[in-house]
Design an enzyme around this catalytic site. Structure first.
Site, mmCIF file in Angstrom:
data_model
loop_
_atom_site.group_PDB
_atom_site.id
_atom_site.type_symbol
_atom_site.label_atom_id
_atom_site.label_comp_id
_atom_site.label_asym_id
_atom_site.label_seq_id
_atom_site.Cartn_x
_atom_site.Cartn_y
_atom_site.Cartn_z
ATOM 1 N N HIS A 1 15.246 13.852 -0.064
ATOM 2 C CA HIS A 1 14.544 12.942 0.842
ATOM 3 C C HIS A 1 14.029 11.779 -0.004
ATOM 4 C CE1 HIS A 1 11.834 11.187 3.578
ATOM 5 N NE2 HIS A 1 10.740 11.739 3.103
ATOM 6 N N ASN B 1 11.595 4.769 2.885
ATOM 7 C CA ASN B 1 11.525 6.113 3.464
ATOM 8 C C ASN B 1 11.874 6.024 4.948
ATOM 9 O OD1 ASN B 1 10.755 8.558 4.578
ATOM 10 N ND2 ASN B 1 8.811 8.682 3.481
ATOM 11 N N CYS C 1 10.162 14.524 8.060
ATOM 12 C CA CYS C 1 11.116 14.221 6.974
ATOM 13 C C CYS C 1 12.020 15.402 6.644
ATOM 14 C CB CYS C 1 10.371 13.766 5.730
ATOM 15 S SG CYS C 1 9.324 12.345 6.040
HETATM 16 O O1 UT7 Z 1 7.962 11.387 3.454
HETATM 17 C C1 UT7 Z 1 6.671 11.903 3.432
HETATM 18 C C2 UT7 Z 1 5.717 10.767 3.637
HETATM 19 N N1 UT7 Z 1 5.512 9.988 2.440
HETATM 20 C C3 UT7 Z 1 4.490 10.251 1.643
HETATM 21 O O2 UT7 Z 1 3.780 11.167 1.923
HETATM 22 C C4 UT7 Z 1 4.238 9.362 0.453
HETATM 23 C C5 UT7 Z 1 3.663 10.137 -0.699
HETATM 24 N N2 UT7 Z 1 2.706 9.337 -1.426
HETATM 25 C C6 UT7 Z 1 3.063 8.262 -2.174
HETATM 26 O O3 UT7 Z 1 4.228 7.919 -2.270
HETATM 27 C C7 UT7 Z 1 1.981 7.531 -2.930
HETATM 28 O O4 UT7 Z 1 0.779 8.280 -2.869
HETATM 29 C C8 UT7 Z 1 1.691 6.096 -2.397
HETATM 30 C C9 UT7 Z 1 2.860 5.186 -2.768
HETATM 31 C C10 UT7 Z 1 1.497 6.116 -0.897
HETATM 32 C C11 UT7 Z 1 0.445 5.532 -3.055
HETATM 33 O O5 UT7 Z 1 0.583 5.542 -4.475
HETATM 34 P P1 UT7 Z 1 -0.591 6.147 -5.408
HETATM 35 O O6 UT7 Z 1 -0.170 5.938 -6.790
HETATM 36 O O7 UT7 Z 1 -0.833 7.544 -4.937
HETATM 37 O O8 UT7 Z 1 -1.776 5.188 -5.068
HETATM 38 P P2 UT7 Z 1 -3.227 5.525 -4.450
HETATM 39 O O9 UT7 Z 1 -3.130 5.824 -3.010
HETATM 40 O O10 UT7 Z 1 -3.920 6.522 -5.324
HETATM 41 O O11 UT7 Z 1 -3.947 4.122 -4.644
HETATM 42 C C12 UT7 Z 1 -4.191 3.554 -5.951
HETATM 43 C C13 UT7 Z 1 -4.789 2.177 -5.766
HETATM 44 C C14 UT7 Z 1 -5.951 2.162 -4.799
HETATM 45 O O12 UT7 Z 1 -6.902 1.219 -5.254
HETATM 46 P P3 UT7 Z 1 -8.220 1.713 -6.052
HETATM 47 O O13 UT7 Z 1 -8.913 2.633 -5.108
HETATM 48 O O14 UT7 Z 1 -7.695 2.410 -7.287
HETATM 49 O O15 UT7 Z 1 -8.926 0.433 -6.312
HETATM 50 C C15 UT7 Z 1 -5.337 1.641 -3.511
HETATM 51 O O16 UT7 Z 1 -6.256 0.993 -2.686
HETATM 52 O O17 UT7 Z 1 -3.793 1.286 -5.221
HETATM 53 C C16 UT7 Z 1 -4.319 0.664 -4.039
HETATM 54 N N3 UT7 Z 1 -3.223 0.407 -3.129
HETATM 55 C C17 UT7 Z 1 -2.463 -0.696 -3.174
HETATM 56 N N4 UT7 Z 1 -2.507 -1.780 -3.967
HETATM 57 C C18 UT7 Z 1 -1.582 -2.738 -3.781
HETATM 58 C C19 UT7 Z 1 -2.750 1.220 -2.127
HETATM 59 N N5 UT7 Z 1 -1.702 0.631 -1.528
HETATM 60 C C20 UT7 Z 1 -1.496 -0.549 -2.157
HETATM 61 C C21 UT7 Z 1 -0.571 -1.599 -1.999
HETATM 62 N N6 UT7 Z 1 -0.641 -2.664 -2.823
HETATM 63 N N7 UT7 Z 1 0.411 -1.560 -1.048
#
Ligand code: UT7
Length: 329
Positions: free
Chosen positions: A256, A286, A115
């Site tokens: 980005h 992204n 990225c």
């Molecule tokens: O360009 C560089 C690459 N991009 C990145 O590195 C992205 C950076 N990270 C992010 O943007 C965020 O971390 C994400 C959007 C990927 C995830 O958001 P988050 O608020 O960090 O969520 P999380 O991974 O902590 O997950 C929270 C909950 C989990 O459930 P539990 O364990 O709390 O029950 C996940 O399983 O949300 C769940 N979850 C989803 N639920 C519905 C994860 N993905 C999804 C989904 N739909 N697509």
């Protein structure tokens, strides 16, 4: 001031026609439009046709940038493509773009910094221009993310889209415009947070790697999230200090497009009003190395970035890598 400045004289972008909406994901994944929108700010992303690959997207964006710059394509001295989703592993995507443009002769190569790749490419291009080696460089960020995205992994697949953005960087003497600052950084120990395990020399393609879905992007989103908020803030602050710029001096941040929450948090903390941060993540998702040049071209088209503006670019991604740039348009 350098005698010769590296000035962005043209911008262009290409986004494939097919659109994947959050509601489309609801049909095959345990997710919702509400979750994706509130956690990322993304609503739609563009997906390449089966008969399109990275060099095709790159070529269309390049044509638009060359037209915008008003130069003859034969005056291009170097082609650089930033991508981690190349047309083929061999040769470089830049060589395919050169062939499509029909301009054999000039140098052409790819760089890989995920990225952060577009800003890395700008830094390289700038050195060739201010060093007096080249007059016109075509720099493209292009990604076909959909070919490396695991549509069974709801934690990552909702983030990514395909597309390409391009700029022409030209030598101009005694100009008050130009790429005035770039900063590149990396911490290789962070590679496990974002990588594609197989398909390289470390783990060549085999029946087993395909069965294990090892050719897809593996993302530890939560860990990268924390790193990204901190790095975005640090990079912006650092670029402002190094260039003696205040919030008022910067007309637009073109970041980005990683996650609206990350950008809102970092830029808001530093006192940037939302109208000074260009975001198109809701429409394109992204697109990794393509993200910043696509955003820049759209911002110029919409009149949100104008000639004479001071803009700040900031990116981070796999590697881990991070980078920033200050440009007088
Ligand atoms: O360009 C560089 C690459 N991009 C990145 O590195 C992205 C950076 N990270 C992010 O943007 C965020 O971390 C994400 C959007 C990927 C995830 O958001 P988050 O608020 O960090 O969520 P999380 O991974 O902590 O997950 C929270 C909950 C989990 O459930 P539990 O364990 O709390 O029950 C996940 O399983 O949300 C769940 N979850 C989803 N639920 C519905 C994860 N993905 C999804 C989904 N739909 N697509």
């Amino acid at each position: 001031m350098e005698k010769v400045q590296a000035v962005i004289t043209g911008t262009g972008r290409y986004l494939p026609e097919k659109i994947l909406t959050n509601h489309d994901f609801e049909k095959f994944l345990d997710t919702s439009d509400e979750w994706i929108t509130t956690r990322t700010g993304i609503k739609t992303r563009h997906i390449a046709d089966d008969n399109q690959a990275t060099a095709d997207l790159a070529y269309y964006a390049a044509e638009n940038a060359i037209k915008d710059a008003g130069i003859d394509k034969n005056d291009i001295d170097l082609i650089i493509v930033s991508t981690f989703t190349p047309h083929m592993p061999l040769p470089s995507t830049a060589c395919f773009v050169q062939e499509k443009l029909g301009i054999a002769g000039c140098g052409a190569f790819d760089i890989s910094a995920a990225c952060s790749g577009f800003i890395y490419g700008m830094s390289i291009a700038r050195q060739f221009i201010v060093g007096g080696i080249y007059k016109n460089i075509l720099l493209i960020g292009a990604e076909t993310m959909s070919r490396f995205t695991d549509y069974k992994d709801r934690g990552s697949c909702i983030l990514f889209g395909d597309g390409a953005g391009a700029i022409v960087i030209s030598a101009q003497e005694q100009s008050d415009k130009g790429i005035i600052y770039t900063k590149l950084a990396a911490d290789g120990s962070g590679w496990p947070l974002l990588h594609i395990p197989a398909g390289g020399s470390h783990r060549p393609a085999s029946v087993q790697t395909v069965e294990n879905r090892e050719h897809y992007i593996k993302l530890k989103g939560r860990e990268i999230y924390k790193f990204a908020v901190q790095k975005m803030q640090e990079l912006i602050e650092d670029a402002m200090v190094q260039n003696n710029l205040s919030v008022e001096d910067i007309d637009m941040i073109v970041p980005h497009q990683v996650n609206k929450r990350i950008t809102d948090s970092a830029c808001g903390h530093l006192g940037f009003p939302t109208e000074k941060v260009f975001l198109n993540i809701s429409q394109v998702g992204n697109t990794s190395a393509a993200s910043i040049p696509i955003a820049l071209d759209q911002a110029m088209e919409e009149g949100k970035v104008k000639q004479g503006d001071t803009i700040l670019m900031v990116a981070f991604g796999a590697g881990l890598t991070w980078a920033s740039a200050v440009i007088k348009m």
